[in-house]
Design a protein around this motif. Structure first.
Motif, PDB file in Angstrom:
ATOM      1  N   LYS B 167       0.824  -1.205   0.000  1.00 42.21           N
ATOM      2  CA  LYS B 167       0.000   0.000   0.000  1.00 42.21           C
ATOM      3  C   LYS B 167       0.863   1.263   0.000  1.00 42.21           C
ATOM      4  O   LYS B 167       0.551   2.246  -0.684  1.00 42.21           O
ATOM      5  CB  LYS B 167      -0.919  -0.020   1.231  1.00 42.21           C
ATOM      6  N   ASN B 171       0.774   4.102  -2.789  1.00 46.46           N
ATOM      7  CA  ASN B 171       0.584   5.523  -2.493  1.00 46.46           C
ATOM      8  C   ASN B 171       1.722   6.363  -3.071  1.00 46.46           C
ATOM      9  O   ASN B 171       1.487   7.441  -3.617  1.00 46.46           O
ATOM     10  CB  ASN B 171       0.515   5.750  -0.977  1.00 46.46           C
ATOM     11  N   SER B 174       1.014   6.650  -6.674  1.00 49.55           N
ATOM     12  CA  SER B 174      -0.196   7.390  -7.051  1.00 49.55           C
ATOM     13  C   SER B 174      -0.008   8.889  -6.825  1.00 49.55           C
ATOM     14  O   SER B 174      -0.639   9.705  -7.491  1.00 49.55           O
ATOM     15  CB  SER B 174      -1.428   6.838  -6.327  1.00 49.55           C
ATOM     16  N   GLU B 175       0.898   9.259  -5.914  1.00 52.28           N
ATOM     17  CA  GLU B 175       1.150  10.688  -5.695  1.00 52.28           C
ATOM     18  C   GLU B 175       2.044  11.296  -6.770  1.00 52.28           C
ATOM     19  O   GLU B 175       2.072  12.517  -6.948  1.00 52.28           O
ATOM     20  CB  GLU B 175       1.818  10.883  -4.321  1.00 52.28           C
ATOM     21  N   LYS B 194       6.411 -18.077  -4.658  1.00 50.63           N
ATOM     22  CA  LYS B 194       5.386 -17.930  -5.693  1.00 50.63           C
ATOM     23  C   LYS B 194       5.738 -16.716  -6.551  1.00 50.63           C
ATOM     24  O   LYS B 194       5.667 -15.580  -6.072  1.00 50.63           O
ATOM     25  CB  LYS B 194       4.016 -17.683  -5.060  1.00 50.63           C
ATOM     26  N   PRO B 195       6.081 -16.923  -7.822  1.00 50.80           N
ATOM     27  CA  PRO B 195       6.482 -15.789  -8.672  1.00 50.80           C
ATOM     28  C   PRO B 195       5.403 -14.713  -8.738  1.00 50.80           C
ATOM     29  O   PRO B 195       5.709 -13.546  -8.915  1.00 50.80           O
ATOM     30  CB  PRO B 195       6.684 -16.425 -10.044  1.00 50.80           C
ATOM     31  N   HIS B 196       4.128 -15.152  -8.585  1.00 53.60           N
ATOM     32  CA  HIS B 196       3.022 -14.227  -8.806  1.00 53.60           C
ATOM     33  C   HIS B 196       2.275 -13.969  -7.489  1.00 53.60           C
ATOM     34  O   HIS B 196       1.056 -13.779  -7.481  1.00 53.60           O
ATOM     35  CB  HIS B 196       2.077 -14.854  -9.832  1.00 53.60           C
TER      36      HIS B 196
END
Lengths: 352, 352
Positions: B167, B171, B174-175, B194-196
């Motif tokens: 998160k 953020n 997104s800023e 797990k690669p994904h």
């Protein structure tokens, strides 16, 4: 085998299909709970999920023996394997809207399919009617969306940008749910005239009109709601448009019930808008489930009949280019005698 | 008309196509800068973008007269209009990988197309070679990603969950940017196998191994980078695997240049891994541009030749189920004599 795969096998049998390839990832999630890239191959003997190295471990961790699904890594499948999958199948179904023309040609050749049959969205049609578990998830998603709206009304202050408000909504949902069901729309002032506005750096001002369209996901199931509200007293024109939208939203709710013709309902709203020299420029509503937009599509072209336990939106809107727009949207469950609103946020004038 | 549309018209002419329907939204964005649902119809006389009511106003606000693109609302197009679009076209191209089998059949009928010709990704192939403006956007996206990595290393503390870290990255992007180029991966401990992996509520602990795979978008252009690092001293096994991945990542960088065969490079890494009893379970790399995964695809099956001003990733990884995994990924620009790394974050052992 789970109930949904059993349903599919019965359906295939009634359509004289001995095999089917499911490509729509949402349909795969619906049938198997698998959330990974790949295709589901059903033949007379087996249910097979073909995926790639990235997902094999994850898919295995989701499935149980009860599911009776065999998982293959695509790179372990030989040319002969492909030819064997449908060896004893006269007719094999496929999802004509979910494979590209290129993939269609590739499958025909690779699987050596005799008759490759379009299946006309059989699974999407089944997905329209929600079972109890699905209804419970949809209801939870709508409740959290109502809570988020209450919270965000107290959060918004003059001077904040549309982007800041959208981010606060996104955070609210990401802390409490599986995430957003679509990109949050926060539009203010003249931006509300774009039904599909992307949150901008525009700051909220006194006497603004604000439209928020948002939704979240709970166990994969979506919510979708829109409210339009005001910073300070709305103008007479805004009130007038708001009342017209709200009246039609309520009229629509009264019409939503088992057996109702969605085209006729849309025509009613269109004609009410036209009497006031406005147009309904988008759909009146749509189904909501594992996808935020799914069948039935409620508009003036599509002739759908509402049925018990469909979950659909009701979202009339009026948009005056360069000035403002108003949209009000609830998500509702259809019943035999009416509908139950899963969205419960206030629809009267909200002034912050 | 812009340079990219001019290029397309020349290309069509060389392929004896008098018309074409472009359906891939990324190709539409590439050619026109339009970022909306719809299709681009090119005929001998006109460039036409067919969209719906939700987007008309927005598309008009992006286009200028210079673009020479006519915008239609789909609901204003009559049956006759459809038949007229390609009336004088012998051959009309389409994107066979971007329209479904159902849409293929619909277009054939609706546009009354004489010869509907598969175009074998002509636009995707052109998109592989980036112009200066595209390179500048890609470079900016990679720089911000490096900055984000530096920031996040100082942010991570024991006890934080993978979700919290993801998160914070989201953020950060997104800023400063248009947003994420894909869902951020933050995996820790055994989740790195797990690669994904999807960020979970697992908390970072002492002696953890952490993999972060992340990217952002600048003017639509993507970045993509992965780093694997350690909380406290790594185990000998982790060091061993890390060294093997890093050595192969560096070897690959040395091979990346105009004229290089990507299949051969992948085979080299595969064989180096096999000598140590590991497998390369995903692609070695992929092109990066308006899409975070685009042509050329760099793996053991696809025979692509690298060319100047391609931008591709280099991301070998080793995954030991139930234990841990290591992936190291840069985004690089191919030149005549080598490659320039757009990603500049440290690749030596990072211990936080």
């Amino acid at each position: 085998m789970n109930l949904k795969l059993q349903w599919l096998r019965n359906k295939m049998s009634s359509l004289d299909l001995q095999g089917i390839i499911i490509s729509n990832p949402i349909n795969i999630k619906y049938l198997t709970n698998i959330n990974a890239e790949g295709i589901l191959v059903i033949n007379p003997k087996e249910n097979i999920f073909i995926t790639d190295g990235r997902y094999v471990e994850d898919v295995h961790s989701i499935l149980t023996l009860f599911d009776e699904i065999i998982v293959y890594d695509i790179k372990d499948i030989s040319i002969e394997d492909y030819e064997n999958f449908f060896m004893f199948c006269q007719n094999v179904g496929f999802e004509e809207s979910y494979i590209s023309y290129a993939t269609y040609k590739e499958y025909l050749k690779k699987f050596k399919i005799k008759n490759f049959i379009e299946t006309e969205n059989i699974i999407e049609k089944q997905r329209m009617i929600k079972d109890d578990e699905e209804l419970s998830n949809l209801n939870k998603a709508c409740n959290i969306t109502d809570d988020c709206f209450k919270y965000i009304l107290s959060y918004i202050k003059s001077g904040m940008t549309e982007k800041e408000i959208a981010k606060e909504i996104d955070n609210y949902f990401s802390e409490r749910t599986d995430g957003l069901s679509f990109e949050t729309i926060v539009a203010s002032g003249e931006n509300t005239s774009k039904p599909h506005a992307v949150p901008s750096d525009r700051k909220i001002q006194e006497r603004d009109i604000i439209t928020i369209d948002m939704g979240c996901k709970v166990n994969g199931y979506c919510s979708d709601m829109t409210r339009t509200f005001f910073v300070g007293e709305p103008t007479e024109e805004m009130k007038c448009v708001y009342d017209l939208v709200l009246d039609n939203q309520k009229l629509t709710l009264e019409q939503y019930k088992e057996g109702a013709n969605t085209r006729q309902i849309t025509k009613m709203v269109e004609s009410n808008f036209k009497l006031n020299r406005y147009n309904l420029i988008h759909s009146l509503g749509h189904g909501v489930g594992l996808e935020v937009h799914e069948s039935p599509y409620i508009n003036g072209k599509n002739e759908a009949i509402l049925k018990e336990n469909m979950v659909v939106t009701n979202e009339p809107g009026i948009y005056i280019p360069g000035k403002f727009g108003v949209r009000i949207e609830d998500t509702v469950q259809i019943t035999k005698f009416g509908c139950i609103s899963l969205t419960n946020s206030d629809k009267n004038y909200i002034i912050i």
